[in-house]
Design a protein around this motif. Structure first.
Motif, short mmCIF file in Angstrom:
data_model
loop_
_atom_site.label_atom_id
_atom_site.label_comp_id
_atom_site.label_asym_id
_atom_site.label_seq_id
_atom_site.Cartn_x
_atom_site.Cartn_y
_atom_site.Cartn_z
N LYS A 61 0.83 -1.22 0.00
CA LYS A 61 0.00 0.00 0.00
C LYS A 61 0.86 1.26 0.00
CE LYS A 61 -4.60 -0.95 1.52
NZ LYS A 61 -5.44 -1.38 2.61
N ALA A 88 -3.94 3.82 0.29
CA ALA A 88 -4.62 3.96 1.58
C ALA A 88 -4.93 5.43 1.81
CB ALA A 88 -3.72 3.44 2.69
N ASP A 89 -5.91 5.65 2.68
CA ASP A 89 -6.36 7.02 2.95
C ASP A 89 -5.46 7.65 4.02
OD1 ASP A 89 -7.84 9.25 2.74
OD2 ASP A 89 -9.50 8.54 4.00
N THR A 90 -4.16 7.72 3.74
CA THR A 90 -3.19 8.30 4.66
C THR A 90 -1.94 8.66 3.86
OG1 THR A 90 -1.99 7.94 6.74
CG2 THR A 90 -2.21 6.04 5.30
N ALA A 113 1.20 4.36 5.02
CA ALA A 113 0.26 3.42 4.36
C ALA A 113 0.65 1.95 4.54
CB ALA A 113 0.19 3.76 2.88
N TYR A 115 1.28 0.28 7.06
CA TYR A 115 0.62 -0.40 8.19
C TYR A 115 -0.91 -0.39 8.04
CZ TYR A 115 4.89 -1.71 10.34
OH TYR A 115 6.09 -2.34 10.56
N LYS A 116 -1.39 0.06 6.88
CA LYS A 116 -2.82 -0.06 6.56
C LYS A 116 -3.07 -1.33 5.73
CE LYS A 116 -4.06 3.87 8.38
NZ LYS A 116 -4.80 3.88 9.64
N GLN A 118 -3.94 -4.95 4.94
CA GLN A 118 -4.81 -5.84 5.72
C GLN A 118 -4.81 -7.24 5.10
OE1 GLN A 118 -8.54 -3.83 5.41
NE2 GLN A 118 -7.97 -2.25 6.92
#
Ligand SMILES: Nc1ncnc2c1ncn2[C@@H]1O[C@H](COP(=O)(O)OP(=O)(O)O)[C@@H](O)[C@H]1O
Ligand SMILES: [Mg+2]
Length: 300
Positions: A61, A88-90, A113, A115-116, A118
């Protein structure tokens, strides 16, 4: 030979500051130079695999910032397939590297991102894992996701290379599924529970580490070389003598060399020599992706 390799892991934007020393608290000093480069262990390993001619797909990501687009473009430039990299939204993962004249480095990472990522993102990419020969994973993503990826890769008959970096606790049962476990001296010390700095210490501790995994252990020791042990054959490989410019990505480059060696059924002896040669080229230039050698540059 089926050369398909899937790399699951981190993608960072690295800012590398060359300087003579660190400032003291309250002091401001000038850097000698600054360079920016695609980085993150996952992306670095993917680029090295692709530069060695492997059909390389990455799962990971990036952020929804401008670094994210740049990182995707950078990977594509080196022929890494990015279809399974999501946004990701970060912010994107960032790496801040202080590089000193003797080649030593200090690194600070903002996970962003990475660590987003999944378990669902790994499941969504199962079609590519099913078609892969090798899955390469590091631990700059949530550990539960890394453990799941190892299990899924194994279920689909892939050879699993785990670069257990950074060192974090990992399930002993999952470790047993790992075909090739690659760690540097600091990570090896953590997993072995004993200090490993020298080749002698690495040779001694490789028994314990090899017992934790399915097949092969590689301990890299920077300029001191590396040790490989598969439960039968144990060998030390000195690092190649080169003019060091900057060592970012040395270990990642070494792992690309290991992946290539596995796909080509190299014996331990050829594997250690090849990976040492690949990574020695990377330390003779600044940055990670740019500095990594192509197959032609390694074998000439
Ligand atoms: N200064 C160097 N000169 C030549 N080869 C090097 C040098 N530093 C690293 N290497 C090669 O790269 C490999 C991996 O480097 P290492 O520093 O152990 O990995 P990491 O980047 O994970 O800490 C080493 O085993 C060695 O073969
Ligand atoms: Mg090192």
């Amino acid at each position: 030979m089926d050369r398909r390799t899937v790399v699951i892991g981190s993608i960072n934007y690295d800012i590398i500051i060359k300087q003579d020393r660190l400032p003291k608290i309250g002091e401001t000093i000038s850097a000698n130079s600054v360079s920016m480069s695609g980085g993150g262990k996952g992306a670095n390993q993917a680029v090295q695999c692709a530069k060695l001619g492997l059909d390389t797909h990455m799962i990971g990501k990036v952020g929804n910032d401008h670094f994210g687009d740049e990182l995707l473009n950078g990977l594509e430039k080196y022929h890494v397939h990015t279809n399974f990299i999501k946004k990701a939204d970060t912010n994107s993962g960032l790496g801040f590297v202080n590089s000193f004249p003797d080649g030593r480095l200090l690194s600070t990472i903002e996970k962003g991102a990475n660590y987003k990522l999944q378990i669902k993102d790994i499941q969504d990419a199962v079609s590519i894992i099913k078609e892969a020969s090798i899955v390469v994973i590091q631990l700059e993503i949530p550990i539960k996701v890394a453990e799941y990826a190892i299990q899924l890769g194994k279920k689909h008959g892939c050879y699993i290379i785990l670069n257990a970096a950074p060192s974090v606790p990992i399930s002993a049962d999952v470790l047993k599924l790992v075909d090739c476990f690659v760690v540097n001296e600091a990570e090896a010390s953590y997993y072995a529970g004993t200090e490993i700095e020298t080749a002698e210490q690495a040779l001694a501790a490789s028994d314990l580490l090899q017992n934790m995994v399915a097949h092969l252990v590689c301990i890299t020791l920077g300029e001191k070389g590396s040790v490989l042990f598969d439960g039968k054959e144990k060998q030390y490989f000195p690092a190649e003598k080169v003019d060091v410019i900057e060592t970012t990505g040395a270990g990642d480059s070494y792992i690309g060399g290991i992946a290539y060696s596995v796909l080509n059924n190299f014996l331990i002896n050829e594997m250690g020599k090849f990976a040492s040669k690949v990574s020695s080229k990377t330390v003779t230039n600044i940055g990670a992706h740019e500095a990594m050698p192509s197959l032609e540059e390694v074998i000439m």
